[in-house]
Scaffold this motif. Structure first.
Motif, PDB file in Angstrom:
ATOM      1  N   GLY A   1       0.792  -1.226   0.000  1.00  0.00           N
ATOM      2  CA  GLY A   1       0.000   0.000   0.000  1.00  0.00           C
ATOM      3  C   GLY A   1       0.817   1.266   0.000  1.00  0.00           C
ATOM      4  O   GLY A   1       0.274   2.353   0.245  1.00  0.00           O
ATOM      5  N   ILE A   2       2.133   1.154  -0.258  1.00  0.00           N
ATOM      6  CA  ILE A   2       2.996   2.342  -0.290  1.00  0.00           C
ATOM      7  C   ILE A   2       3.157   2.788  -1.741  1.00  0.00           C
ATOM      8  O   ILE A   2       3.628   2.002  -2.587  1.00  0.00           O
ATOM      9  CB  ILE A   2       4.381   2.034   0.309  1.00  0.00           C
ATOM     10  N   PRO A   3       2.776   4.020  -2.098  1.00  0.00           N
ATOM     11  CA  PRO A   3       2.952   4.487  -3.469  1.00  0.00           C
ATOM     12  C   PRO A   3       4.430   4.447  -3.873  1.00  0.00           C
ATOM     13  O   PRO A   3       5.308   4.851  -3.099  1.00  0.00           O
ATOM     14  CB  PRO A   3       2.429   5.926  -3.446  1.00  0.00           C
ATOM     15  N   SER A   4       4.709   3.952  -5.070  1.00  0.00           N
ATOM     16  CA  SER A   4       6.105   3.850  -5.497  1.00  0.00           C
ATOM     17  C   SER A   4       6.226   4.119  -6.982  1.00  0.00           C
ATOM     18  O   SER A   4       5.246   4.048  -7.743  1.00  0.00           O
ATOM     19  CB  SER A   4       6.652   2.446  -5.189  1.00  0.00           C
ATOM     20  N   ARG A   5       7.443   4.427  -7.392  1.00  0.00           N
ATOM     21  CA  ARG A   5       7.790   4.599  -8.803  1.00  0.00           C
ATOM     22  C   ARG A   5       9.288   4.318  -8.934  1.00  0.00           C
ATOM     23  O   ARG A   5       9.986   4.160  -7.931  1.00  0.00           O
ATOM     24  CB  ARG A   5       7.462   6.003  -9.293  1.00  0.00           C
ATOM     25  N   ILE A   6       9.756   4.244 -10.169  1.00  0.00           N
ATOM     26  CA  ILE A   6      11.178   4.007 -10.410  1.00  0.00           C
ATOM     27  C   ILE A   6      11.776   5.243 -11.073  1.00  0.00           C
ATOM     28  O   ILE A   6      11.212   5.775 -12.040  1.00  0.00           O
ATOM     29  CB  ILE A   6      11.385   2.771 -11.310  1.00  0.00           C
ATOM     30  N   ALA A   7      12.899   5.681 -10.551  1.00  0.00           N
ATOM     31  CA  ALA A   7      13.634   6.791 -11.152  1.00  0.00           C
ATOM     32  C   ALA A   7      14.784   6.228 -11.986  1.00  0.00           C
ATOM     33  O   ALA A   7      15.434   5.259 -11.588  1.00  0.00           O
ATOM     34  CB  ALA A   7      14.175   7.729 -10.074  1.00  0.00           C
ATOM     35  N   VAL A   8      15.005   6.825 -13.149  1.00  0.00           N
ATOM     36  CA  VAL A   8      16.111   6.428 -14.015  1.00  0.00           C
ATOM     37  C   VAL A   8      17.036   7.619 -14.174  1.00  0.00           C
ATOM     38  O   VAL A   8      16.589   8.736 -14.466  1.00  0.00           O
ATOM     39  CB  VAL A   8      15.617   5.976 -15.402  1.00  0.00           C
ATOM     40  N   GLY A   9      18.319   7.397 -13.960  1.00  0.00           N
ATOM     41  CA  GLY A   9      19.269   8.494 -14.076  1.00  0.00           C
ATOM     42  C   GLY A   9      20.685   8.003 -13.849  1.00  0.00           C
ATOM     43  O   GLY A   9      21.075   6.944 -14.346  1.00  0.00           O
TER      44      GLY A   9
END
Length: 761
Positions: A503-511
């Motif tokens: 239930g934790i909002p997440s995303r992936i960062a690319v850099g």
């Protein structure tokens, strides 16, 4: 005495009837559709288009292009068969091409499916914008959606119309080879794409057939040798040209760079495994630990891959005024970091920046921030290579008490960042097991990070490839969690998916990782080996927090520690955050969670970023340039070979072939020779361009030709010398430009002579 000579009007039976000039009639006249030539032009064009298959996924696009191009050429041929003027027939092909293209791209907006309407025009405008984004940013092979299909169909239809105009209206079928060559060379300009040699060979053979059919002559030994040579040259070009062009087109010198597209995470492994590292950028920073530099956020998770949110750039979103980072309470402690970035060998539609950025200077108005969810910056018309800019960023550095105060604040409607449909039960069970002792979601996130960094996992760029689980989809994540070996893509994807199951909002960062610091100075160098992904998790009051689960890579923030405090969410908790922050988060959610149909198409067609290849240094560029010069000199070689063959003919046609060579040379130099004119009229026209020796030689050549044809008196080698004298005189009388054009683009080789109204001798 008996006179044994034949009557004056009787030709000896052994004398061959060969005309002085070709008089086949007008092959291009109305009523002459020339279907074999039309069919060959279509077939050769489609073989050239087939060479583009490495650029696009599937084969449906090729069949669509084949249908529309066949409609264009077929309509034009049918109109000529009906005795329409040639230009009008081509216009008919244009109209049919427009109607056929509309059928493929209208999406049900056209009248009767083929007649464009105002709604169709608006749809084409939207598709054009989407196709432009895909062309600028996506990696081959591109997914062919409606936008890209429209570009392909319209472009091929235009190519079909162009070859029709060249072959029938301009009467230069030989120049259709330029169209075919342009199509064949397109893959050579795309990094990491290998052109298809087989399609090149088939196209070259088709073009040779076009030349044979259009001229009406049987192929000579020279033409056969030329065709074979052309095939060999085409093979060499397709093998070396991509390498030779990579450097000047990308401004890479003799090094190698990297390129990223809209979604660079899929191809990240290839960049990491590229071998020798190259410097992609450098920066100075006021942060003693250096900066993580983000390119793009991956939000949408289909179960098979992560992709950026489907958000269309707003022309008003210039970097002159960046939005506030969402979810960060005004009371949260933050650092202020100043970073000066200089991009070297990175070609990306996204700007590498530390986040959350509050100010960017040094880039023009073509760069826009994507949305308020994390302030990534993108351009649809420029790349990042060669840019120098300054970024001010304000990363959070909350105290323990500020973290604890944020625990009773529920996320503000970030359902788009929580979607994980189809997650295997094994992943869900593992996430709960790893975080079973967590007192709150923040502590659970820290435990997930510790599970990867402090457990049994190892970093490997090769194991996922060798064992077949290289990727970021759910099946790949499940296998990675069992094998416990991978690189940043696997660690980041696994933690982001597991966080969503909790239930934790997440995303992936690319850099990029911070890179290497030069001594104790503020200068940092980032190489291709620093390309990286990491998860970001959202907590209301703290915003998007970067985590670093990849073992042995990067650093973790000092505030990512267990709090041990139970969360006590309340219905009024969300309002304790600043109103502006909440509104920003809500706006971001609505923008991301409800994309339009057109935006979904863009997301579907978003592919991975391209990986630069080694250009091999200057020798390949020299070889490529030499091959292009050889190809440009091919018409000159063909014409020279024909002249040599004609002026070396033995009796009984020595004078005839010498005469034809003089006439064709005159045509090459711009003399309007009428093939229907008598030899005397042709001689009178050519004589105007000659000096005295040339005029005398022309008279002798004409007399020798007439004796050979009508007097059964074979001409000797003297007529060939006379022909050379005439040719030399013609060239001396022409200007340097005319001589250059005659050598490189000989009219007699490409253009059929037009019979004019016959004039008296």
């Amino acid at each position: 005495m008996v006179d044994l000579r034949p009557p004056a009007d009787v030709r000896p039976p052994s004398t061959r009837e060969v005309p002085l000039s070709r008089e086949p009639g007008d092959r291009f006249a109305p009523g002459n559709a020339r279907w074999p030539l039309t069919a060959l032009l279509w077939l050769t064009l489609m073989m050239a288009v087939g060479s583009l298959h490495p650029l696009f996924q599937g084969s449906g696009w090729w069949f669509a292009a084949a249908v529309v191009s066949a409609l264009v050429l077929g309509a034009a041929g049918a109109a000529r068969a009906a005795h329409w003027p040639s230009v009008v027939a081509s216009a008919a092909g244009l109209i049919v091409g427009v109607l056929g293209s509309t059928a493929f791209v209208s999406g049900g907006t056209a009248l009767l499916g083929i007649i464009p309407t105002a709604e169709t025009i608006d749809r084409i405008r939207v598709l054009t914008e989407q196709a432009r984004d895909a062309i600028v940013s996506d990696e081959a092979p591109i997914v062919v959606g409606d936008a890209m299909l429209g570009v392909i169909v319209v472009t091929v239809a235009a190519g079909a119309l162009l070859v029709d105009l060249l072959s029938r209206v301009s009467r230069m079928p030989g120049l259709t080879g330029v169209v075919f060559a342009i199509v064949l060379v397109v893959p050579s300009f795309i990094p990491d794409v290998d052109p298809s040699w087989v399609w090149v060979v088939l196209t070259v053979l088709g073009y040779v057939a076009v030349l044979v059919v259009s001229t009406g002559r049987r192929p000579s030994r020279t033409s056969i040798v030329t065709a074979v040579a052309a095939v060999v040259v085409a093979g060499v070009v397709t093998s070396l040209l991509p390498v030779s062009l990579a450097s000047p087109l990308s401004n890479l010198g003799t090094g190698t760079g990297i390129s990223t597209g809209v979604n660079p995470v899929i191809n990240l492994g290839k960049d990491l495994r590229r071998g020798t590292a190259v410097d992609v950028l450098s920066y100075t920073s006021s942060s003693a630990q250096g900066d993580y530099l983000k390119l793009v956020d991956l939000v949408d998770f289909s179960g098979t891959r992560w992709s950026p949110a489907s958000v269309r750039l707003d022309g008003k979103n210039t970097v002159e005024k960046l939005p506030q980072a969402p979810g960060i309470a005004k009371s949260t402690r933050r650092d202020t970091v100043t970073t000066d970035v200089s991009v070297n060998l990175l070609r990306s539609p996204y700007l590498p920046i530390p986040v959350p950025a509050t100010a960017i200077t040094g880039v023009d108005s073509k760069w826009k921030y994507v949305d308020a969810s994390g302030v990534t910056v993108r351009s649809t018309s420029e790349g990042s290579q060669g840019l120098d800019y300054k970024v001010t960023s304000r990363p959070v550095d909350p105290t323990r008490s500020q973290i604890v105060r944020s625990l009773d604040k529920a996320p503000a409607g970030l359902s788009a960042y929580e979607s994980v449909a189809g997650v295997p039960a094994s992943i869900t069970r593992l996430a709960k097991k790893v975080t079973s002792g967590a007192a709150n979601p923040f502590d659970a996130a820290v435990q997930l990070q510790d599970y990867f960094r402090n457990g049994e996992f190892t970093y490997s760029e090769d194991t996922p490839v060798r064992e077949g689980y290289d990727g970021s989809g759910l099946d790949m994540v499940e296998t990675f969690l069992k094998r416990k070996s991978g690189y940043c893509v696997h660690f980041a994807s696994a933690m982001a998916v597991m966080a969503r199951t909790l239930g934790i909002p997440s995303r992936i960062a690319v850099g990029f990782l911070p890179g290497t610091q030069e001594g104790s100075s503020e200068n940092w160098t980032v190489t291709s080996n620093d390309l990286h992904t990491w998860p970001e998790l959202y907590f209301q009051g703290l915003g998007w927090i970067p985590f670093e689960p990849t073992v042995g890579q990067g650093t973790t923030s000092s505030y990512l520690q267990q709090t041990g405090t139970e969360a006590t969410p309340s219905s009024s908790a969300t309002s304790s955050a600043s109103a502006s922050d909440s509104a920003t988060a809500q706006a971001t959610t609505s923008t991301t969670a409800a994309p339009t149909t057109a935006q979904v198409t863009t997301s579907a067609s978003a592919a991975t970023g391209t990986s630069g290849r080694s250009v091999g240094g200057a020798p390949f560029a020299v070889v490529g340039a030499a091959i292009l010069v050889l190809v440009a000199l091919l018409p000159w070689w063909l014409r020279t070979s024909r002249r040599r063959r004609r002026l070396g003919q033995d009796p009984p046609d020595t004078a005839l072939w010498a005469w034809r060579e003089v006439v064709d040379t005159a045509r090459d130099l711009g003399v309007s020779v009428d093939p229907a004119a008598t030899p005397q009229a042709t001689a009178a026209l050519v004589r105007e361009r000659l000096d005295a020796p040339g005029a005398s030689a022309l008279e002798r050549l004409l007399a020798g030709t007439q004796r050979e044809r009508f007097g059964d008196l074979p001409a000797g080698a003297i007529v060939q010398d006379d022909a050379r004298t005439v040719i030399r005189s013609l060239r001396q009388g022409a200007g340097p430009v005319a001589r250059c054009v005659a050598a490189l683009v000989p009219r007699s080789l490409f253009v059929e002579a037009r019979p004019q109204t016959a004039q008296g001798a």
